[in-house]
Design a protein around this motif. Structure first.
Motif, mmCIF file in Angstrom:
data_model
loop_
_atom_site.group_PDB
_atom_site.id
_atom_site.type_symbol
_atom_site.label_atom_id
_atom_site.label_comp_id
_atom_site.label_asym_id
_atom_site.label_seq_id
_atom_site.Cartn_x
_atom_site.Cartn_y
_atom_site.Cartn_z
ATOM 1 N N ASN A 1 41.809 40.551 46.353
ATOM 2 C CA ASN A 1 41.541 39.287 47.353
ATOM 3 C C ASN A 1 42.366 38.015 46.962
ATOM 4 O O ASN A 1 42.592 37.017 47.672
ATOM 5 C CB ASN A 1 40.197 38.866 47.198
ATOM 6 C CG ASN A 1 39.243 39.007 46.236
ATOM 7 O OD1 ASN A 1 40.077 38.929 45.096
ATOM 8 N ND2 ASN A 1 37.989 38.966 46.321
ATOM 9 N N ARG A 2 43.086 37.987 45.582
ATOM 10 C CA ARG A 2 44.199 36.946 45.577
ATOM 11 C C ARG A 2 45.386 37.551 45.068
ATOM 12 O O ARG A 2 45.431 38.622 44.080
ATOM 13 C CB ARG A 2 43.667 35.792 44.117
ATOM 14 C CG ARG A 2 42.349 35.337 44.307
ATOM 15 C CD ARG A 2 42.223 34.360 45.359
ATOM 16 N NE ARG A 2 43.183 33.253 45.373
ATOM 17 C CZ ARG A 2 43.244 32.381 46.335
ATOM 18 N NH1 ARG A 2 42.481 32.354 47.446
ATOM 19 N NH2 ARG A 2 44.033 31.278 46.288
ATOM 20 N N ASP B 1 36.253 38.055 41.624
ATOM 21 C CA ASP B 1 37.617 38.320 42.399
ATOM 22 C C ASP B 1 38.382 39.477 41.666
ATOM 23 O O ASP B 1 38.237 39.461 40.413
ATOM 24 C CB ASP B 1 38.126 37.055 42.074
ATOM 25 C CG ASP B 1 38.248 36.126 43.415
ATOM 26 O OD1 ASP B 1 37.378 36.383 44.287
ATOM 27 O OD2 ASP B 1 38.816 34.954 43.410
ATOM 28 N N VAL C 1 40.186 32.105 38.496
ATOM 29 C CA VAL C 1 39.739 33.340 38.982
ATOM 30 C C VAL C 1 38.234 33.212 39.147
ATOM 31 O O VAL C 1 37.532 33.113 38.063
ATOM 32 C CB VAL C 1 40.335 34.465 37.849
ATOM 33 C CG1 VAL C 1 39.879 35.676 38.751
ATOM 34 C CG2 VAL C 1 41.819 34.346 37.881
ATOM 35 N N THR D 1 34.973 41.377 37.874
ATOM 36 C CA THR D 1 36.355 40.407 37.980
ATOM 37 C C THR D 1 37.465 40.873 36.991
ATOM 38 O O THR D 1 37.519 41.763 36.136
ATOM 39 C CB THR D 1 36.077 39.261 37.099
ATOM 40 O OG1 THR D 1 34.486 38.656 37.607
ATOM 41 C CG2 THR D 1 36.972 37.899 37.332
ATOM 42 N N THR E 1 42.268 39.777 41.052
ATOM 43 C CA THR E 1 43.579 39.004 41.312
ATOM 44 C C THR E 1 44.689 39.827 40.720
ATOM 45 O O THR E 1 44.776 40.277 39.862
ATOM 46 C CB THR E 1 43.494 37.747 40.237
ATOM 47 O OG1 THR E 1 42.475 36.746 40.900
ATOM 48 C CG2 THR E 1 44.673 36.866 40.637
ATOM 49 N N THR F 1 45.441 34.613 49.298
ATOM 50 C CA THR F 1 45.062 35.776 49.609
ATOM 51 C C THR F 1 46.345 36.635 49.949
ATOM 52 O O THR F 1 47.296 36.215 50.393
ATOM 53 C CB THR F 1 44.043 35.536 51.110
ATOM 54 O OG1 THR F 1 45.047 35.312 51.988
ATOM 55 C CG2 THR F 1 43.134 34.734 50.671
#
Ligand code: ADP
Ligand code: MG
Lengths: 220, 262
Positions: free
Chosen positions: B218-219, B31, B27, B202, B33, B233
């Motif tokens: 974004n993940r 980000d 990660v 994060t 996730t 993505t």
């Protein structure tokens, strides 16, 4: 039945002395029993190797009559080099007996604190000691207080058993007056009255404490 | 630049059942996730292993390059790190639970300031200021003196987020933060999380809110049977052609979410 007030009055110093000793043994024994019971519950929870031996000890204590435990301690003690004065033996036996019940109350209290509340503390970096003091104990205090109060009140009546090993507490003093003067029924009646009054007062104090503590945590 | 979180060959068994079967995940800082997957696929366990609430059976977790819980020793064997070291590294992580896990005997403010005073040793007056600032951030400054039982589920979860943020973590973990909320209360919590994401926090979020995942993350990581089946993505994961297991998951578990993506 002629109740001789004059007789009672003349022996008031003895009665009050016995009453005082009952109170002291009860309060000191309960405090020591709560401390020991708490320690036992903590050790059972945190030290894997101690859980089973401590559980066995508590089970035996709760599964046998207090009277027999006292006899064993007072009359059996000397055989293993433990010769105790009646008051010492009585207080020790009373403390151990109460501790067994208190530890069970605390064990249930620990179990009632959700694991997630502890994990939240761990995630925030609280040490095990801080989690115990700041989260577990205050959280379970509300839960265990009714059971604690109930047990403390019950134990007050158990102090009467100490008269068997000649501890000069209330029951012993009043029974002595009764048998010396052949007023058995009157003295027993008076005795019952004393305990009943004390139990009522103790119960009332306990309820006040519950109300006070509950106000920290509004009902859901 | 080292990733914010690295998960390496992570395995976790409960007794004979292997729940995590070799997870590798990176990660990057900043980000968001989202971990999705069927119930029982190991999402919570993965998050709990990252936070070291559960101890992985094998593998490593690195937080900003530092090992959390276990590290390879000189001979390369897996060794448990001392508690103090665990606490230091874990301080970089904030965790939010499905069940909020607020302490019922403390007010909202008390929950938020507890670790500031007991762990960080900050004076009560300053802790109070910081705590109020965090509560303001989640829109609950006016509720500072309320006990958890006096707050709605959404408010409790926002307090829990403020409590985690008070220690200024670098990484926030969320385990189904809206799953125990009434539907009309999920929005307020998701909004707080959205704001946090836009500040560059994060975040690793286990969530069934596919709409949130598709728009904020974004993940996307799709966990299935203890294995990381997909990692990409939102476009890559949710776009056509879809992996058949994901398709099945979206249909079986998430009628609502699937509709959003259709
Ligand atoms: N403490 C535990 N003891 C035993 N099994 C567990 C424990 N925690 C989780 N599991 C099992 O591990 C599997 C994964 O659980 P979990 O990580 O909670 O899944 P998810 O969060 O994806 O629904 C489940 O089959 C669950 O029963
Ligand atoms: Mg889960």
């Amino acid at each position: 039945m002629s109740f001789d007030i004059g007789l009672i009055w003349s022996r008031m110093p003895d009665i009050l002395g016995g009453f005082g000793l009952t109170l002291v043994i009860w309060l000191v024994g309960c405090l020591a029993g709560i401390a020991l019971g708490f320690l036992v519950a903590v050790l059972r929870r945190n030290v894997a190797g101690l859980n089973i031996p401590l559980a066995a000890w508590m089970e035996v204590t709760r599964g046998t009559p207090f009277l027999i435990q006292l006899f064993l301690l007072y009359f059996g003690g000397p055989f293993i080099g433990l010769s105790l004065e009646p008051i010492t033996a009585g207080l020790l036996g009373f403390t151990l007996y109460g501790a067994a019940y208190f530890s069970e109350i605390f064990r249930a209290g620990f179990a009632a604190v959700p694991r997630g509340h502890i994990e939240a503390g761990e995630c925030l970096g609280l040490s095990q000691g801080q989690i115990m003091r700041r989260i577990i104990v205050p959280e379970m205090a509300v839960l265990v207080l009714p059971a604690l109060v109930n047990m403390i009140v019950l134990l007050l009546k158990e102090t009467a058993v100490l008269s068997i090993i000649t501890v000069p507490e209330l029951t012993m003093m009043i029974s002595a007056i009764g048998s010396e003067n052949f007023v058995f029924v009157e003295s027993l009646f008076l005795l019952a009255l004393f305990y009943w009054a004390m139990v009522e007062i103790a119960g009332w104090l306990g309820r006040q404490a519950e109300v006070k503590l509950a106000s920290f945590r509004p009902a859901t | 630049m080292t990733a914010a979180v690295i998960v390496k060959a992570l395995r976790k068994s409960f007794g004979a059942t292997e729940v995590l079967r070799g997870i590798d995940l990176e990660v990057a800082a900043g980000d968001v996730t989202c971990i999705i997957g069927p119930s029982g696929s190991g999402k919570s366990t993965l998050l709990r292993c990252i936070a070291f609430l559960d101890q992985a059976t094998d593998g490593y977790v690195f937080v900003q390059g530092e090992p959390l819980g276990f590290a390879p020793d000189a001979s390369g064997a897996r060794a448990r790190l001392p508690d103090a070291r665990v606490r230091d590294v874990r301080a970089k992580i904030g965790m939010v639970f499905q069940q909020f896990n607020l302490w019922p005997h403390r007010t909202a403010l008390g929950n938020v300031t507890e670790a500031l005073t007991t762990v960080r040793g900050i004076a009560p007056a300053e802790a109070r200021e910081r705590g109020l600032a965090q509560l303001r951030k989640v829109g609950l400054a006016a509720h500072a003196d309320h006990f958890p039982a006096q707050l709605s589920g959404g408010q409790q979860q926002r307090v829990a987020i403020a409590r985690a943020l008070a220690l200024e973590p670098q990484i926030m973990l969320f385990d189904e933060p809206t799953s125990s909320l009434d539907p009309e209360l999920t929005g307020e919590v998701l909004n707080v999380m959205r704001a946090l994401a836009s500040e560059g926090m994060t975040m690793i979020v286990v969530s069934h809110e596919i709409g949130f995942a598709a728009s904020v993350a974004n993940r996307i990581v799709f966990l299935d049977g203890g294995k990381l089946l997909l990692n990409g993505t939102p476009k890559e994961v949710f776009g056509q052609p879809r992996h058949p297991r994901l398709e099945q998951f979206l249909e079986t578990y998430l009628d609502r979410g699937a509709a959003i993506l259709a």
